[in-house]
Design a protein around this motif. Structure first.
Motif, PDB file in Angstrom:
ATOM      1  N   GLY A  57       1.446  -1.433   0.094  1.00  0.00           N
ATOM      2  CA  GLY A  57       0.332   0.367  -0.389  1.00  0.00           C
ATOM      3  C   GLY A  57       0.564   1.286  -0.259  1.00  0.00           C
ATOM      4  O   GLY A  57       0.240   2.454  -0.149  1.00  0.00           O
ATOM      5  N   LYS A  58       2.159   1.274   0.129  1.00  0.00           N
ATOM      6  CA  LYS A  58       3.070   2.686  -0.053  1.00  0.00           C
ATOM      7  C   LYS A  58       3.244   3.534  -1.378  1.00  0.00           C
ATOM      8  O   LYS A  58       3.546   1.680  -1.566  1.00  0.00           O
ATOM      9  N   THR A  59       3.239   4.262  -0.669  1.00  0.00           N
ATOM     10  CA  THR A  59       3.549   4.969  -2.636  1.00  0.00           C
ATOM     11  C   THR A  59       5.376   4.715  -2.518  1.00  0.00           C
ATOM     12  O   THR A  59       5.678   5.554  -1.298  1.00  0.00           O
ATOM     13  N   ALA A  77      13.954   9.690  -7.900  1.00  0.00           N
ATOM     14  CA  ALA A  77      12.533   9.097  -8.393  1.00  0.00           C
ATOM     15  C   ALA A  77      12.642   8.264  -9.683  1.00  0.00           C
ATOM     16  O   ALA A  77      12.352   7.307 -10.431  1.00  0.00           O
ATOM     17  N   ASP A  78      13.952   8.454 -10.378  1.00  0.00           N
ATOM     18  CA  ASP A  78      14.427   7.682 -11.684  1.00  0.00           C
ATOM     19  C   ASP A  78      15.266   6.526 -11.629  1.00  0.00           C
ATOM     20  O   ASP A  78      15.341   6.417 -12.846  1.00  0.00           O
ATOM     21  N   ASN A 149      15.047  21.070  -2.064  1.00  0.00           N
ATOM     22  CA  ASN A 149      14.940  20.953  -0.937  1.00  0.00           C
ATOM     23  C   ASN A 149      14.490  19.820  -0.979  1.00  0.00           C
ATOM     24  O   ASN A 149      14.741  18.842  -1.707  1.00  0.00           O
ATOM     25  N   ILE A 150      15.162  18.730   0.840  1.00  0.00           N
ATOM     26  CA  ILE A 150      15.271  17.238   0.631  1.00  0.00           C
ATOM     27  C   ILE A 150      13.802  17.491   1.572  1.00  0.00           C
ATOM     28  O   ILE A 150      13.215  18.030   2.671  1.00  0.00           O
ATOM     29  N   HIS A 151      13.253  16.751   0.683  1.00  0.00           N
ATOM     30  CA  HIS A 151      11.855  16.433   1.368  1.00  0.00           C
ATOM     31  C   HIS A 151      11.969  15.689   3.290  1.00  0.00           C
ATOM     32  O   HIS A 151      13.123  14.662   3.140  1.00  0.00           O
ATOM     33  N   GLY A 152      11.140  15.144   4.181  1.00  0.00           N
ATOM     34  CA  GLY A 152      11.224  15.222   5.060  1.00  0.00           C
ATOM     35  C   GLY A 152      10.955  13.948   5.226  1.00  0.00           C
ATOM     36  O   GLY A 152      11.071  12.965   6.341  1.00  0.00           O
ATOM     37  N   ASP A 153      10.534  13.411   4.504  1.00  0.00           N
ATOM     38  CA  ASP A 153      10.694  11.898   4.376  1.00  0.00           C
ATOM     39  C   ASP A 153      11.899  11.317   4.000  1.00  0.00           C
ATOM     40  O   ASP A 153      12.612  10.248   4.169  1.00  0.00           O
ATOM     41  N   ILE A 164      16.512   3.705   3.718  1.00  0.00           N
ATOM     42  CA  ILE A 164      16.979   2.665   2.124  1.00  0.00           C
ATOM     43  C   ILE A 164      15.558   2.924   1.515  1.00  0.00           C
ATOM     44  O   ILE A 164      14.814   2.491   1.745  1.00  0.00           O
ATOM     45  N   VAL A 165      15.700   2.218  -0.078  1.00  0.00           N
ATOM     46  CA  VAL A 165      15.393   2.774  -0.704  1.00  0.00           C
ATOM     47  C   VAL A 165      14.367   1.433  -1.331  1.00  0.00           C
ATOM     48  O   VAL A 165      15.656   0.996  -1.867  1.00  0.00           O
ATOM     49  N   ASP A 166      13.082   0.827  -1.479  1.00  0.00           N
ATOM     50  CA  ASP A 166      13.674  -0.534  -2.215  1.00  0.00           C
ATOM     51  C   ASP A 166      13.705  -0.402  -3.592  1.00  0.00           C
ATOM     52  O   ASP A 166      13.360   0.965  -4.323  1.00  0.00           O
ATOM     53  N   LYS A 167      13.823  -1.005  -4.698  1.00  0.00           N
ATOM     54  CA  LYS A 167      13.294  -1.436  -6.121  1.00  0.00           C
ATOM     55  C   LYS A 167      12.196  -0.104  -6.846  1.00  0.00           C
ATOM     56  O   LYS A 167      12.236   0.647  -8.116  1.00  0.00           O
ATOM     57  N   GLU A 168      10.981  -0.532  -5.817  1.00  0.00           N
ATOM     58  CA  GLU A 168      10.194  -0.086  -5.912  1.00  0.00           C
ATOM     59  C   GLU A 168       9.807   1.923  -5.880  1.00  0.00           C
ATOM     60  O   GLU A 168       8.914   2.306  -6.015  1.00  0.00           O
TER      61      GLU A 168
END
Length: 196
Positions: A57-59, A77-78, A149-153, A164-168
Motif C-alpha cells: 500500500g505504500k507509495t 525517483a528516476d 529542497n530535501i523532503h522530510g521523508d 534505504i529505498v527499495d527497487k520500487e
C-alpha cells in the motif's frame, strides 16, 4: 599541613577532564570513542523484516534532486529498479565520522552489485571540503550534494540519517544517529532487497 596536588585521585580527575575536553574540542576523538563502542556491539541498526505485503500500500518516496562530484544530476525517483542506501552526513559530525568506516565496508561488499547504489549526501553542500575529507580518509563511497529542497521523508535535520529505498522507490528503512552498517544482518537485509 601542606596540601598534596599530585595524588592518584587528582591525577585521575585531571585525565578525565582532559578526556572530556578533548571529546568536545576534537571531533576525531569523539568519533574514535563512538567507533570503539561500535566494535563491542553498540549502535547496531534495527534491521526490519522484509515484508512485501506491508509495502504493497505504500507509495514511492518523493523526488530528491542531487548533483554529483562530476557535475552529474540525479533524481531519486528516476532510480527505480535499484536498492538505494542514502546517508546524510557532514565532515564536522563525529557520529557521521564514526559510522563512515562501516559504510565503506558495506559499500565495498556491494560496489559490484548493479542492483544496489550508495548515495552519501553532504548536508553542508560543500563539494571541495567533502571530497578532500573522503580522500584524506581513503573512503571511496560516492558523494552527492542537494540540488533542491530535501523532503522530510528522507531527512529532517538529524545527522547522520540513513534511508534505504527499495527497487520500487519505497522507503523501507530510516535510522537517525550512528549505526554499524557493516554487520551481517544489515548486509543480508540489502542482499534480500536486491534480489526482489
Amino acid at each position: 599541613m601542606k596540601k598534596k596536588y599530585f595524588t592518584f585521585s587528582n591525577i585521575l580527575t585531571w585525565l578525565f577532564v582532559a578526556f572530556i575536553a578533548s571529546m568536545l574540542i576534537f571531533p576525531g576523538v569523539k568519533a574514535g570513542v563512538i567507533r570503539g563502542l561500535m566494535t563491542v556491539g553498540l549502535f547496531q541498526p534495527n534491521v526490519p523484516k522484509i515484508d512485501v505485503a506491508a509495502n504493497t500500500g505504500k507509495t514511492a518516496g518523493p523526488s530528491l534532486f542531487l548533483s554529483g562530484t562530476k557535475g552529474q544530476s540525479i533524481d531519486i525517483a528516476d532510480l527505480k529498479g535499484k536498492v538505494l542506501f542514502i546517508n546524510f552526513w557532514a565532515t564536522w559530525c563525529p557520529p557521521c565520522i564514526a559510522e563512515m568506516p562501516s559504510i565503506e565496508t558495506l559499500y565495498s561488499h556491494f560496489k559490484n552489485n548493479k542492483e544496489v547504489m550508495f548515495i552519501m549526501i553532504d548536508a553542508d553542500n560543500n563539494p571541495q571540503k567533502s571530497m578532500d575529507f573522503m580522500e584524506k580518509n581513503g573512503w571511496t563511497i560516492p558523494v552527492y550534494f542537494p540540488a533542491g529542497n530535501i523532503h522530510g521523508d528522507y531527512f529532517t535535520g538529524t545527522l547522520p540519517t540513513t534511508v534505504i529505498v527499495d527497487k520500487e522507490g519505497k522507503i523501507t528503512f530510516k535510522h537517525s544517529g550512528t549505526a554499524d552498517y557493516s554487520n551481517e544482518k544489515f548486509k543480508n537485509y540489502l542482499e534480500e532487497l536486491s534480489k526482489q
